[in-house]
Enzyme design. Structure first.
Site, PDB file in Angstrom:
ATOM      1  N   THR A  76       0.831  -1.108  -0.005  1.00 35.08           N
ATOM      2  CA  THR A  76       0.110   0.107  -0.017  1.00 35.08           C
ATOM      3  C   THR A  76       0.896   1.101  -0.113  1.00 35.08           C
ATOM      4  O   THR A  76       0.477   2.112  -0.799  1.00 35.08           O
ATOM      5  CB  THR A  76      -1.046   0.096   1.231  1.00 35.08           C
ATOM      6  OG1 THR A  76      -2.209  -0.933   1.082  1.00 35.08           O
ATOM      7  CG2 THR A  76      -1.730   1.250   1.215  1.00 35.08           C
ATOM      8  N   ASN A 155      -5.886  -9.618  -7.493  1.00 29.96           N
ATOM      9  CA  ASN A 155      -5.851 -10.300  -6.154  1.00 29.96           C
ATOM     10  C   ASN A 155      -7.336 -11.142  -5.834  1.00 29.96           C
ATOM     11  O   ASN A 155      -7.240 -11.924  -4.846  1.00 29.96           O
ATOM     12  CB  ASN A 155      -5.561  -9.178  -5.240  1.00 29.96           C
ATOM     13  CG  ASN A 155      -6.680  -8.325  -4.962  1.00 29.96           C
ATOM     14  OD1 ASN A 155      -6.735  -7.475  -6.007  1.00 29.96           O
ATOM     15  ND2 ASN A 155      -7.285  -7.619  -4.055  1.00 29.96           N
ATOM     16  N   GLY A 206       6.294  -8.166   1.307  1.00 30.52           N
ATOM     17  CA  GLY A 206       6.837  -9.561   1.687  1.00 30.52           C
ATOM     18  C   GLY A 206       5.828 -10.539   2.395  1.00 30.52           C
ATOM     19  O   GLY A 206       6.168 -11.730   2.205  1.00 30.52           O
ATOM     20  N   HIS A 207       4.887  -9.838   2.917  1.00 28.12           N
ATOM     21  CA  HIS A 207       3.891 -11.104   3.474  1.00 28.12           C
ATOM     22  C   HIS A 207       3.130 -11.968   2.532  1.00 28.12           C
ATOM     23  O   HIS A 207       2.500 -12.937   3.098  1.00 28.12           O
ATOM     24  CB  HIS A 207       2.981 -10.538   4.641  1.00 28.12           C
ATOM     25  CG  HIS A 207       1.907  -9.555   4.267  1.00 28.12           C
ATOM     26  ND1 HIS A 207       0.754  -9.908   4.172  1.00 28.12           N
ATOM     27  CD2 HIS A 207       1.818  -8.402   3.440  1.00 28.12           C
ATOM     28  CE1 HIS A 207      -0.240  -8.963   3.547  1.00 28.12           C
ATOM     29  NE2 HIS A 207       0.456  -8.196   3.169  1.00 28.12           N
ATOM     30  N   CYS A 329      -8.324  -6.499   2.033  1.00 30.46           N
ATOM     31  CA  CYS A 329      -8.173  -5.273   2.210  1.00 30.46           C
ATOM     32  C   CYS A 329      -9.702  -4.451   2.452  1.00 30.46           C
ATOM     33  O   CYS A 329      -9.618  -3.311   2.951  1.00 30.46           O
ATOM     34  CB  CYS A 329      -7.264  -4.546   1.161  1.00 30.46           C
ATOM     35  SG  CYS A 329      -5.676  -5.282   1.224  1.00 30.46           S
TER      36      CYS A 329
END
Length: 381
Positions: A76, A155, A206-207, A329
Site C-alpha cells: 500500500t 488479487n 513481503g507477507h 483489504c
C-alpha cells in the site's frame, strides 16, 4: 482458533504463514543486530549489511540493479509513493492518469486524491475474464497521459494482465507515459522482469511470499524521478525517509531468496492443486468458476449464487478450513466487489463468490479436504 486447529489455510492472497526460518532470523536480528543502519559504529554497519543483502535479493528477483530498489512498509505504501511520488516529481509530464477498473483499493482509492490535485483520472474497462480491454487503453492514451497503473495478477480472480501488450501500447501512443505495475500477487510466484517488460515502477510485498508483514518494496527504473511523500532523514535514497525496519526487511530478503530458489517447483505444485480443485468443484451443482482458465494458479475464484459467500466461509471455518470472500483489504465491508462488478457479473453471483488462494505449503490432502467440505456445504452431499 489456534494454529493447531487449522486443517487447511487457503487465504494466501491475504497473507501467508511466515517461514519458520524467517521468524527465527527476524528474532535473531532484533536481539543481536539492533543498531540503526544509518549509524557509523559497527552495530549500525552490521544492520546496513543486512539491508544491502536484502536489496540485492530483491534486485536479483527482478533482474534489476540494487539501486532501483526502495524499501517500504508494504504494498500500500509502495503504491502511494509510486503514483503520488512520481506525479509530484514530474508535473510537466501530463495531467491524465489511467487506472484499470479492477485495481487494488490502494490504487483505486487514490483517484479522489489525485483528482483534488487537478489530475484527470480515467478507468480502463475490463472484460468478463477480468483482463483490461487493451483497445480501451489505446483509446484513452494520449499526449497528456502521465501514468498508467495496472496490477499484474488480480488479487480476487487471479487474472493475469497482458503486461507486454500494455507496455507496447504505452510506448506507441506516448513515450513519456510511465507504466506502474502492482506486482504484489505475482512477485516471487510468477517471473516479473520490469526492465525487459517496459515497466518503470513496480510494487511488491513481503507477507505474500511467506515473509513478514510490514515489509515491501518499490522498484524505480533508472532515470525515473520520484519525490518523497514525507520529510525526514534521507533514508532509501531520500524517497522513503525514516529508520528502516531491519528485522522485517531482512526477513523479507530471506523470503525472497527462498521463493526464487523454488519458484518453478512451487508453480508446478500449486498449478496441480489448482487444477484438481477447479475440476472437482466445477461438478458441484450451481458452481460457477470465475477465474479465467489462464489465471494465476495461486488464485481460484468460484461462486455459488444460491448461497451467501459469508455463510460458506463460516461453515468452512467451522471445519478448520480458511478461505475468503474477496480482497482482505476491504472484505469486512458490505459493498459488493468492484472487481466482479467491473467484470459484469450479476449481484447473486458476486454475493456467492469465495476466493481460494494457494501456496506451495498447501497439500493434496488439504485440497481434498476443501473439495469434500464444499460438496457437503454447497452440493448437499
Amino acid at each position: 482458533m489456534t494454529g493447531s486447529a487449522i486443517k487447511a489455510y487457503f487465504d494466501n492472497s491475504a497473507t501467508t504463514r511466515p517461514l519458520d526460518e524467517v521468524i527465527a532470523h527476524m528474532s535473531w536480528v532484533s536481539h543481536e543486530i539492533f543498531g540503526n543502519p544509518s549509524s557509523l559504529h559497527s552495530l549500525g554497519m552490521e544492520a546496513e549489511k543486512l539491508l544491502i543483502k536484502s536489496r540485492k535479493a530483491a534486485a536479483r528477483a527482478l533482474e534489476a540493479d540494487p539501486g532501483c530498489i526502495c524499501f517500504t512498509s508494504g504494498g500500500t505504501e509502495a503504491n502511494h509513493i509510486a503514483l503520488q511520488g512520481y506525479l509530484a516529481a514530474n508535473r510537466r509530464k501530463g495531467r491524465k492518469v489511467l487506472f484499470s477498473s479492477v485495481e487494488h483499493p490502494s490504487v483505486l482509492n487514490q483517484a479522489g486524491m489525485l483528482g483534488a490535485l487537478g489530475y484527470q483520472v480515467e478507468f480502463i474497462r475490463s472484460g468478463i475474464d477480468g483482463k483490461i480491454l487493451t483497445d480501451h487503453l489505446d483509446a484513452l492514451l494520449d499526449s497528456d497521459t502521465a501514468l498508467v497503473s495496472v496490477m499484474s495478477v488480480n488479487n480476487e480472480t487471479g487474472a493475469i494482465q497482458p503486461l507486454d501488450e500494455i507496455a507496447d501500447c504505452c510506448r506507441r501512443k506516448n513515450t513519456q507515459t510511465v507504466l506502474h505495475v502492482d506486482a504484489v500477487q505475482s512477485f516471487g510466484k510468477i517471473p516479473v522482469k520490469p526492465q525487459q517488460q517496459g515497466i518503470q515502477l513496480l510494487t511488491a510485498s513481503g507477507h505474500k511470499i511467506h515473509g513478514p508483514k510490514g515489509s515491501g518494496l518499490l522498484y524505480i527504473a533508472e532515470g525515473i524521478h520520484v519525490s518523497p511523500l514525507m520529510a525526514g532523514g534521507g533514508q532509501e535514497s531520500g524517497i522513503r525517509p525514516g529508520t528502516e525496519n531491519v528485522p522485517a526487511l531482512s526477513g523479507m530478503g530471506m523470503a525472497i531468496e527462498k521463493a526464487m530458489e523454488g519458484i518453478r517447483l512451487a508453480y508446478r505444485h500449486v498449478d496441480g492443486l489448482h487444477r484438481r480443485i477447479r475440476d472437482e468443484v466445477s461438478c458441484i451443482p450451481g458452481c460457477i468458476i470465475i477465474s479465467p482458465e489462464d489465471a494465476s494458479p495461486y488464485i481460484l475464484s468460484i461462486s455459488f449464487p444460491a448461497l451467501k459467500a459469508e455463510v460458506i466461509l463460516h461453515k468452512l471455518e467451522s471445519r478448520g478450513i480458511f478461505v475468503s470472500t474477496g480482497s482482505a483489504c476491504h472484505s469486512r465491508r458490505k459493498n459488493r466487489s468492484h472487481v466482479l462488478q467491473a467484470m459484469g457479473l450479476k449481484p447473486a453471483v458476486i454475493d456467492g463468490t469465495i476466493r481460494i488462494s494457494l501456496s506451495y505449503m498447501n497439500t493434496l490432502e488439504e485440497a481434498a479436504e476443501l473439495v469434500s467440505a464444499l460438496k457437503t456445504i454447497c452440493g448437499g452431499k
